[in-house]
Design an enzyme around this catalytic site. Structure first.
Site, short mmCIF file in Angstrom:
data_model
loop_
_atom_site.label_atom_id
_atom_site.label_comp_id
_atom_site.label_asym_id
_atom_site.label_seq_id
_atom_site.Cartn_x
_atom_site.Cartn_y
_atom_site.Cartn_z
N HIS A 169 0.83 -1.21 0.00
CA HIS A 169 0.00 0.00 0.00
C HIS A 169 0.86 1.26 0.00
O HIS A 169 2.05 1.22 0.34
CB HIS A 169 -0.92 0.02 1.23
CG HIS A 169 -0.16 0.18 2.51
ND1 HIS A 169 0.53 -0.86 3.10
CD2 HIS A 169 0.07 1.26 3.29
CE1 HIS A 169 1.13 -0.43 4.19
NE2 HIS A 169 0.88 0.87 4.33
N ARG A 192 4.66 6.05 13.55
CA ARG A 192 4.72 6.76 12.27
C ARG A 192 4.12 8.15 12.39
O ARG A 192 3.13 8.34 13.11
CB ARG A 192 3.92 5.96 11.23
CG ARG A 192 3.94 6.57 9.84
CD ARG A 192 3.03 5.83 8.90
NE ARG A 192 1.68 6.38 8.93
CZ ARG A 192 0.62 5.81 8.37
NH1 ARG A 192 0.74 4.64 7.77
NH2 ARG A 192 -0.56 6.37 8.42
N ASP A 218 0.49 5.04 1.86
CA ASP A 218 -0.29 5.44 3.02
C ASP A 218 -1.45 6.38 2.65
O ASP A 218 -1.26 7.39 1.95
CB ASP A 218 0.62 6.13 4.05
CG ASP A 218 1.58 5.12 4.69
OD1 ASP A 218 1.24 3.92 4.76
OD2 ASP A 218 2.68 5.54 5.11
N HIS A 251 4.62 0.19 0.05
CA HIS A 251 5.41 -0.59 1.01
C HIS A 251 4.59 -1.72 1.60
O HIS A 251 3.35 -1.76 1.48
CB HIS A 251 6.00 0.31 2.09
CG HIS A 251 5.00 1.15 2.82
ND1 HIS A 251 4.50 2.33 2.33
CD2 HIS A 251 4.40 0.98 4.03
CE1 HIS A 251 3.64 2.85 3.19
NE2 HIS A 251 3.56 2.04 4.24
#
Ligand code: AKG
Ligand code: FE2
Length: 299
Positions: A115, A285, A117, A270
């Site tokens: 995906h 994150r 983000d 990623h």
């Protein structure tokens, strides 16, 4: 069959910027290790050089960042850009840090689907900064694939087809259940986020800083290609995903505590390997506010 990747065309960072950072390229077009910088007290020049390097190398790896903690991670983000709320539907790690999105394996925080983000909103984040907090003894590597190299290494007729396509991105499969369970509403870009509304983005995105084209689709959030049949959509997406995730397009990272990784969310996808059983893995994150993806025709 030979598919030749075109050389990258982005402006290379200047020699002075490279010196400020000591950049070690990892793969021909994606990934670099950055040495000689303490992210908790980087100079303004280093921060500027990091921002330039991010678009060029797409994923930057920093080791030994033990001085970075939730407050300083957010402070770093504010120097790199504008820090978003944690996530459209997932609140921050605690009340003091509404900007930090925690992925904790103990509470189902996994990312084992390729995906980019938060592409299911009008303006997906520009980039993310991820810090390893707790790691399993082995496993839990993360991989990033280069969407620009993937675009360049498609055959010309398929590139021309992709240039014309629009994809629908929908966060429902990944986050719909979560949103339905929660009473409390989170905000995103300052607005209360009540529902996951499908959003359209061009399949080929022109990077706003480098002008390079990337194949901006991901299996995490794209539900279908617009204006084609269901079967056509499925086959096209299967073709794109198989191509994007070819080993030649990937950089893989084995984490150590103290590692921080930044990625350009406009040119990469990623995947976090879920291969560590019941061991704990916790990552923090932050994301940087991005702009609306623009396609090759300016739409
Ligand atoms: O846990 C990881 O390595 C990556 C998780 C992820 O997808 C993210 O932080 O955006
Ligand atoms: Fe992610």
């Amino acid at each position: 069959m030979t598919l030749l990747a075109a050389p990258t065309t982005a402006p290379a960072s200047t020699a002075a910027e490279r010196r400020l950072l000591e950049i070690e390229r990892l793969e021909p077009s994606i990934g670099a290790r950055v040495h000689g910088v303490d992210l908790s007290r980087a100079t303004d020049d280093q921060v500027r050089a990091i921002r330039t390097a991010l678009a060029e190398y797409k994923v930057l790896f920093f080791a030994g960042q033990h001085a970075l903690h939730p407050d300083s991670q957010i402070a770093l983000g504010r120097r790199l850009g504008e820090v978003t709320e944690s996530h459209p539907v997932v609140p921050g790690v605690d009340e003091q840090h509404p900007e930090i999105y925690a992925l904790d394996s103990a509470t189902g925080g996994f990312a084992d689907v390729w995906h980019t983000d938060v592409t299911f909103v009008r303006r997906p984040p520009l980039g993310s900064v991820l810090r390893a907090v707790v790691l399993p003894p082995t496993g839990g590597d993360t991989q990033w694939a280069d969407l620009e190299l993937a675009y360049q290494s498609l055959s010309e007729p398929v590139r021309r087809l992709a240039d014309q396509l629009v994809a629908v991105h929908d966060g429902t499969r990944e986050f719909g259940y979560y949103l339905a369970q929660r009473e409390e509403r989170t905000t995103w870009e300052g607005e209360e986020f009540r529902a996951l509304v499908p959003i359209e983005h061009p399949v080929v995105r022109v990077h706003p800083e480098t002008g390079r084209k990337g194949l901006f689709v991901n299996p995490g959030f794209v539900s279908h290609i617009k204006d084609v049949s269901d079967a056509e959509s499925r086959y096209l997406l299967d073709l794109f995903y198989a191509h994007i995730t070819k080993p030649e397009h990937i950089v893989r990272h084995r984490w150590s505590v103290g590692d921080v990784v930044m990625w350009d969310n406009r040119s990469t996808v990623h995947y976090a390997n879920r291969d560590y059983g019941d061991q704990r893995r916790v990552m923090h994150r932050i994301t940087l506010r991005g702009d609306r993806p623009i396609g090759p025709t300016g739409a």
